[in-house]
Design an enzyme around this catalytic site. Structure first.
Site, PDB file in Angstrom:
ATOM      1  N   ASP A   1      -5.242  17.635 -17.805  1.00 19.64           N
ATOM      2  CA  ASP A   1      -5.983  18.820 -18.095  1.00 19.64           C
ATOM      3  C   ASP A   1      -5.418  19.257 -19.442  1.00 19.64           C
ATOM      4  O   ASP A   1      -4.175  18.729 -19.703  1.00 19.64           O
ATOM      5  CB  ASP A   1      -5.552  20.072 -17.007  1.00 19.64           C
ATOM      6  CG  ASP A   1      -5.855  21.507 -17.651  1.00 19.64           C
ATOM      7  OD1 ASP A   1      -7.023  21.818 -18.269  1.00 19.64           O
ATOM      8  OD2 ASP A   1      -4.979  22.272 -17.961  1.00 19.64           O
TER       9      ASP A   1
ATOM     10  N   ASP B   1      -5.526  22.612 -21.544  1.00 21.37           N
ATOM     11  CA  ASP B   1      -4.997  23.912 -21.896  1.00 21.37           C
ATOM     12  C   ASP B   1      -3.839  24.377 -20.961  1.00 21.37           C
ATOM     13  O   ASP B   1      -4.023  24.429 -19.952  1.00 21.37           O
ATOM     14  CB  ASP B   1      -6.212  25.011 -21.568  1.00 21.37           C
ATOM     15  CG  ASP B   1      -7.171  25.029 -22.861  1.00 21.37           C
ATOM     16  OD1 ASP B   1      -7.139  24.091 -23.480  1.00 21.37           O
ATOM     17  OD2 ASP B   1      -8.347  25.489 -22.390  1.00 21.37           O
TER      18      ASP B   1
ATOM     19  N   THR C   1     -11.162  18.545 -19.733  1.00 21.29           N
ATOM     20  CA  THR C   1     -10.982  19.830 -20.244  1.00 21.29           C
ATOM     21  C   THR C   1     -12.362  20.621 -20.355  1.00 21.29           C
ATOM     22  O   THR C   1     -13.365  19.876 -20.600  1.00 21.29           O
ATOM     23  CB  THR C   1     -10.367  20.052 -21.464  1.00 21.29           C
ATOM     24  OG1 THR C   1     -10.324  21.467 -22.065  1.00 21.29           O
ATOM     25  CG2 THR C   1     -11.171  18.964 -22.579  1.00 21.29           C
ATOM     26  N   ALA C   2     -12.328  21.771 -20.171  1.00 23.74           N
ATOM     27  CA  ALA C   2     -13.469  22.671 -20.342  1.00 23.74           C
ATOM     28  C   ALA C   2     -14.048  22.778 -22.013  1.00 23.74           C
ATOM     29  O   ALA C   2     -14.955  23.089 -22.284  1.00 23.74           O
ATOM     30  CB  ALA C   2     -13.506  23.931 -19.956  1.00 23.74           C
TER      31      ALA C   2
ATOM     32  N   LYS D   1     -14.952  19.243 -13.240  1.00 24.79           N
ATOM     33  CA  LYS D   1     -14.002  18.232 -13.678  1.00 24.79           C
ATOM     34  C   LYS D   1     -13.780  17.094 -12.653  1.00 24.79           C
ATOM     35  O   LYS D   1     -13.493  15.943 -12.934  1.00 24.79           O
ATOM     36  CB  LYS D   1     -12.764  19.079 -13.849  1.00 24.79           C
ATOM     37  CG  LYS D   1     -12.464  19.743 -15.113  1.00 24.79           C
ATOM     38  CD  LYS D   1     -11.134  20.278 -15.434  1.00 24.79           C
ATOM     39  CE  LYS D   1     -10.826  21.201 -16.579  1.00 24.79           C
ATOM     40  NZ  LYS D   1      -9.458  21.520 -16.621  1.00 24.79           N
TER      41      LYS D   1
ATOM     42  N   ASP E   1      -2.255  22.738 -15.023  1.00 25.31           N
ATOM     43  CA  ASP E   1      -1.407  23.911 -14.836  1.00 25.31           C
ATOM     44  C   ASP E   1      -2.005  25.003 -13.805  1.00 25.31           C
ATOM     45  O   ASP E   1      -1.599  25.855 -13.562  1.00 25.31           O
ATOM     46  CB  ASP E   1      -1.428  24.499 -16.134  1.00 25.31           C
ATOM     47  CG  ASP E   1      -2.642  25.116 -16.506  1.00 25.31           C
ATOM     48  OD1 ASP E   1      -2.403  26.471 -16.878  1.00 25.31           O
ATOM     49  OD2 ASP E   1      -3.597  24.383 -16.951  1.00 25.31           O
TER      50      ASP E   1
ATOM     51  N   ASN F   1      -7.439  26.273 -10.513  1.00 22.52           N
ATOM     52  CA  ASN F   1      -8.926  25.982 -10.713  1.00 22.52           C
ATOM     53  C   ASN F   1      -9.123  24.454 -10.646  1.00 22.52           C
ATOM     54  O   ASN F   1     -10.338  23.781 -10.469  1.00 22.52           O
ATOM     55  CB  ASN F   1      -9.632  26.437 -11.918  1.00 22.52           C
ATOM     56  CG  ASN F   1      -9.591  28.012 -11.884  1.00 22.52           C
ATOM     57  OD1 ASN F   1      -9.913  28.646 -11.256  1.00 22.52           O
ATOM     58  ND2 ASN F   1      -9.170  28.627 -13.028  1.00 22.52           N
TER      59      ASN F   1
END
Length: 317
Positions: free
Chosen positions: A70, A72, A177-178, A222, A245, A248
């Site tokens: 991930d 962020d 990542t989004a 994801k 982290d 979600n």
């Protein structure tokens, strides 16, 4: 990226949109990784080798294993989309009211920790309206500059070391990542990673249409992206690792044999401890204490004026 049969939420269930977004992200990631690999091979002679930090377990030579990170608050302090937005605003890419609206929507989502469909749809439309009509190459060029200005100094050295350990073991390493796939690909290239899975915005003839392919690469999407990429790459997910982290990303973390909670939020920390997942926390002092208030929310709020409101509230109390 060219259109991949984008369908509106009315014509696709949430699960189907997640699958579509995941498959689109996997396709884009594989294409971009080929270019990144060529660029790294050309620069390999000039780049000094980096010693891995915390080489915990990657098995050297295991070509059926890979690592998924991930972005962020796992690899980077804060949210890439906010750093990117700050850079675009500095370049007068959009107006202050657009930045304020977008920043507040994202801050609310990160702090609330829930996915309200109407709110997510509104946030999605506001972000897409900013890039609609612009060329993909234009944003890619700006993204290179913005990385140097706002992102390069925010990479967590510890997480970077974990990624390097996988690379040194001969494994591929992907960001998941989004954030827009274009932004994620720039970051992956700068960090020397294999490639990136990110949200795919539809483009026609190199121009953004203002639509998404599926939905943002978030939560279950994801996991679908990792699953699709693993199938295409011939990976054994039981031998792969994933790092995040956020609670979600539990669907993604649950897919692999080696899940890691990095700088975890409270929900992920509890989940990880209950399942004996490995944890790493590279924050110190006040940063570690404020698990529930991600740096991304602070940056977005500051951009939109929300930080001033918080400060005023504190003074009043």
């Amino acid at each position: 990226m060219a259109a991949l049969g984008w369908l509106t939420p009315r014509r696709r269930s949430a699960t189907a949109r997640s699958v579509l977004a995941g498959e689109a992200a996997a396709e884009a990631a594989r294409k971009s990784s080929l270019q990144l690999e060529r660029e790294r091979e050309a620069a390999a002679a000039a780049a000094p080798p980096q010693a891995p930090i915390e080489p915990v377990f990657p098995v050297v030579g295991d070509v059926r294993a890979a690592a998924f990170f991930d972005l962020d608050n796992t690899v980077m302090q804060g949210a890439a989309i906010f750093h990117f937005g700050r850079g675009l605003y500095k370049r007068k890419f959009f107006q202050r009211r657009e930045l304020a609206r977008f920043a507040w929507q994202q801050a609310w989502f990160r702090l609330a920790g829930v996915e309200d469909p109407e709110h997510m749809q509104d946030a999605r439309e506001s972000a897409l309206s900013i890039v609609k009509g612009h060329r993909v190459s234009e944003l890619m060029s700006m993204g290179e500059e913005i990385y140097d200005e706002y992102m390069a100094d925010r990479i967590w050295p510890g997480t970077r070391g974990l990624a390097q350990a996988h690379l040194d073991a001969g494994q591929k390493v992907w960001l998941v990542t989004a954030a827009p796939v274009e932004t994620a690909t720039i970051i992956a290239r700068r960090l020397g990673l294999t490639g990136a899975l990110g949200t795919v915005a539809e483009s026609v003839d190199g121009v953004y249409t203002g639509k998404l392919v599926g939905e943002p690469l978030h939560g279950p999407a994801k996991a679908e992206a990792v699953r699709a990429l693993a199938a295409a790459e011939g990976l054994d997910l039981g031998r792969c690792a994933a790092y995040s982290d956020s609670h979600n990303d539990i669907p993604m973390l649950s897919l692999v044999g080696h899940p890691y909670a990095i700088n975890p939020d409270a929900k992920l920390r509890r989940h990880a401890k209950a399942r004996d997942w490995r944890l790493r926390d590279y924050r110190t002092g006040r940063k570690a204490a404020k698990v529930g208030i991600p740096a991304a929310a602070g940056l977005g709020a500051l951009a939109g004026g929300t930080a001033a409101a918080v400060a005023l509230h504190r003074r009043r109390h």
